[in-house]
Design an enzyme around this catalytic site. Structure first.
Site, short mmCIF file in Angstrom:
data_model
loop_
_atom_site.label_atom_id
_atom_site.label_comp_id
_atom_site.label_asym_id
_atom_site.label_seq_id
_atom_site.Cartn_x
_atom_site.Cartn_y
_atom_site.Cartn_z
CD GLU A 122 26.93 70.23 56.90
OE1 GLU A 122 26.62 69.84 55.76
OE2 GLU A 122 28.04 70.72 57.18
CG ASP A 209 30.74 73.95 51.88
OD1 ASP A 209 29.88 74.51 52.58
OD2 ASP A 209 30.79 72.71 51.72
#
Length: 672
Positions: A122, A209
């Site tokens: 993250e 991602d």
């Protein structure tokens, strides 16, 4: 000539549903690798979290072999990270290194590469992690360009990598280009490559991602059926102004742009999500005023939300999981045991600890998985330490108030002194399941957007998750409700005869006491007895001095409880004892033979039996005083990358007793 440094990050939470993981493989991970390897000049990086790589190795040998081929051909550079994808800044130094070394070994053993780059979970940056990751052989990491922009670095100066240091340990940092992060794969190929060509610097950097390439709404059709990825890679391979390169090659061949020190932060959206609802609205209002005043540039640079660890403040459920794992990971005597350490590492998986468009705190199955490994670590600890029943008093969750933790061969029970003397954990050791894994219904910032139904527009491609409208039915809108106290068990309410199922479910019933969310005193904590007491009040025309004392005695899987109430108030009131219980599948839970979610209310009873067909457990709750039972199903409405989700969290039970100045209840909660 500009270098394109391209990477994808692929992750699934530990023990996620196999159908979900398989869908991600079939729709995103495998078609991306298959397509990418058709272009021999395309160099790219991949990061797969360890649990996902392990899953692929067992369940999809085709994809695993494709990854091997990409490495052997020189197309793929593997990035490492924490094996079970923890936020590195949230775990201890020892476990940081253990997590990274475990994934390093897996990559080397299976693909023959020794990773030099690390995917930062993250993109949570904290200087404290530098020494540990350098010590395990890492030379560079990935962050967002936002990390740099937020301290005043010009965007045009972010087309390469910087060096930083901590404790004399040197580390490279590549900033991801936000324009590319939002453009790939959503914008037209010509627009993306045109932007890359326009860069005056060393490199265009994108690392994002893998789920964007097939799992996000509309992307599979756009990227594969519609041919976006083929068009992009074909145009890239024929573009003489852009060179595709691996990060390692670029790092070894180019000098850094300079020395830089970054603040503790993550990507901008994460900072917003970690704010309270009030603070989020304030920052949005400030942003709108800045735009009107022509100050957007300065807002984007210098105005930021919270930090990732704020989720431990925002959500008590997140904090409890994190601090339970921290409690276990600080037991250095046990960390050398592989079975124990692996349970702790699995429980460190980040997804369950936060919530935004991504994150998984609102998903009960992810919380179940975290508690499974917490409980399994506890059981291994019992084996290694030869422990039977024990009782501890300590501040487990770091809130300044002690908790009482009781453990025996059957149960782990934790009582919180701060929040109403509630039971905050009720774990069954033989099922590795926490019946108290409940979630409080909170006001979230996106609820206003859900109810307003104001869609955003996206031009020149398809919408990203951030642009999607949040349209839901009126019925789902009506299910958005909020609690003003934590939803655990053995919560004490003083109310009146007007309470019914509707206002109980809406959390709008009259509350005259100050017991449901206020601190209790731990009067006794031993293997024989646990006592919590509060000298509070009932507030009507004035304050009436009121005392509630709760006594618990735990033997095997039985919790005997006594509740004694004394008050100056003499007018008739209702004492309600509230329990919130979490089950793996509420459709397989019955109360007195009836589906528990179909029960309305029950009068003048002393006993209820809850049967869970999935856990294969029964829960008997009995009292020596007659009570009325109110019950409702707890559901939450939350935003995710798929839109808006309605998730069943558990069952709330309210046991109503007549209170006329004094009340004594003796009961038992028996799990068998």
């Amino acid at each position: 000539m500009v270098n394109l440094l391209f990477g994808i990050h692929c992750h699934q939470p530990v023990d996620n549903f196999h159908n979900v993981v398989n869908a991600a493989i079939d729709k995103a991970y495998k078609p991306f690798i298959k397509t990418a390897l058709n272009y021999s000049s395309f160099k790219f990086a991949v990061h797969y979290s360890g649990w996902l790589l392990e899953y692929i190795k067992i369940h999809d040998k085709e994809l695993f072999n494709l990854l091997k081929r990409g490495v052997d051909n020189g197309n793929i550079e593997f990035f490492t990270g924490g094996y079970y994808e923890p936020v590195l800044a949230s775990i201890t130094s020892d476990y940081r290194k253990m997590q990274i070394e475990k994934l390093n070994c897996f990559i080397y053993d299976n693909f023959g590469q020794k990773p030099k780059g690390l995917w930062l979970t993250e993109r949570v940056w904290d200087d404290a992690i530098v020494k540990d990751i350098v010590d395990v052989g890492i030379e560079y990491v990935i962050t967002d360009d936002y990390h740099f922009l937020s301290i005043g670095v010009e965007e045009k100066g972010l087309k390469g990598y910087y060096l930083t240091e901590n404790d004399g340990k040197k580390l490279g940092i590549f900033p991801i280009d936000k324009h590319l992060r939002y453009a790939i794969p959503f914008k037209k190929t010509d627009d993306v490559l045109g932007y890359v060509e326009s860069i005056s610097g060393q490199a265009a950097i994108i690392f994002d991602d893998g789920e964007k390439f097939g799992i996000w709404p509309g992307t599979h059709r756009w990227v594969y059926t519609g041919g976006w990825l083929d068009r992009f890679l074909s145009a890239l391979s024929n573009n003489e102004n852009i060179e595709s390169s691996n990060f390692r090659t670029f790092f070894e061949s180019n000098k850094p742009l300079g020395l830089m020190y970054l603040p503790t932060t993550s990507y901008y959206e994460m900072g917003e999500w970690s704010l309270s609802n009030r603070a989020f609205k304030e920052i949005e209002q400030f942003k709108k005023k800045s735009q009107k005043a022509g100050l957007s540039l300065y807002f984007d640079k210098y105005v930021k939300g919270g930090i990732w660890k704020n989720f431990f403040h925002k959500y008590s459920e997140s904090n409890r999981i994190h601090k339970r794992v921290l409690e276990l990971s600080n037991d250095k005597m046990l960390n050398s045991d592989k079975q124990y350490a692996d349970c702790v590492m699995r429980a460190q998986c980040n997804d369950v600890l936060w919530h935004g468009i991504f994150g998984g705190l609102y998903l009960p199955n992810l919380r179940d998985n975290a508690y499974k490994y917490i409980i399994d670590a506890e059981k291994r600890k019992d084996e290694l330490m030869v422990k039977d029943a024990y009782c501890e008093v300590k501040d487990i969750d770091f809130d300044g108030y002690d908790e009482v933790k009781y453990s025996n061969k059957d149960l782990i029970v934790i009582f919180s002194a701060k929040t109403g003397g509630q039971i905050t954990e009720l774990s069954l050791k033989d099922r590795s399941f926490n019946l108290q894994n409940t979630l409080t219904r909170r006001r979230e910032s996106y609820h206003d957007k859900i109810t307003s139904n104001q869609p955003k527009n996206s031009e020149g491609g398809i919408s990203t998750i951030h642009d999607m409208p949040l349209n839901i039915s009126q019925k789902m809108k009506s299910m958005i409700k909020y609690d003003w106290y934590d939803k655990n068990s053995f919560i004490d309410h003083i109310t009146d005869e007007n309470i019914d199922k509707k206002n109980f479910e809406n959390c709008s019933f009259a509350e005259y006491g100050d017991f449901a969310n206020m601190a209790y005193v731990i009067e006794e904590a031993s293997n024989e007895s646990i006592k919590l007491k509060r000298c509070g009040g009932i507030y009507k025309d004035r304050k009436y001095q009121t005392t509630i004392e709760k006594t618990f005695k735990i033997i095997n899987s039985e919790i005997a409880f006594g509740i004694d109430i004394e008050t100056e108030n003499r007018s008739p009131l209702i004492y309600m004892l509230e329990l919130n219980l979490h089950f793996p599948n509420l459709k397989k839970v019955f109360l007195n033979g009836m589906p528990i979610d179909k029960i309305d209310n029950m009068h003048k009873i002393k006993y209820v039996h809850i049967s869970d067909k999935m856990l294969k457990k029964g829960i008997n709750i009995e009292s020596d005083v007659d009570f009325e039972l109110l019950t409702y199903t707890v559901s939450t409405v939350s935003q995710s990358e798929h839109g808006v989700d309605l998730t069943v969290q558990g069952q709330t039970l309210g046991f109503l007793f007549q209170l006329n100045g004094k009340l004594s209840i003796n009961g038992r909660l028996i799990i068998g």
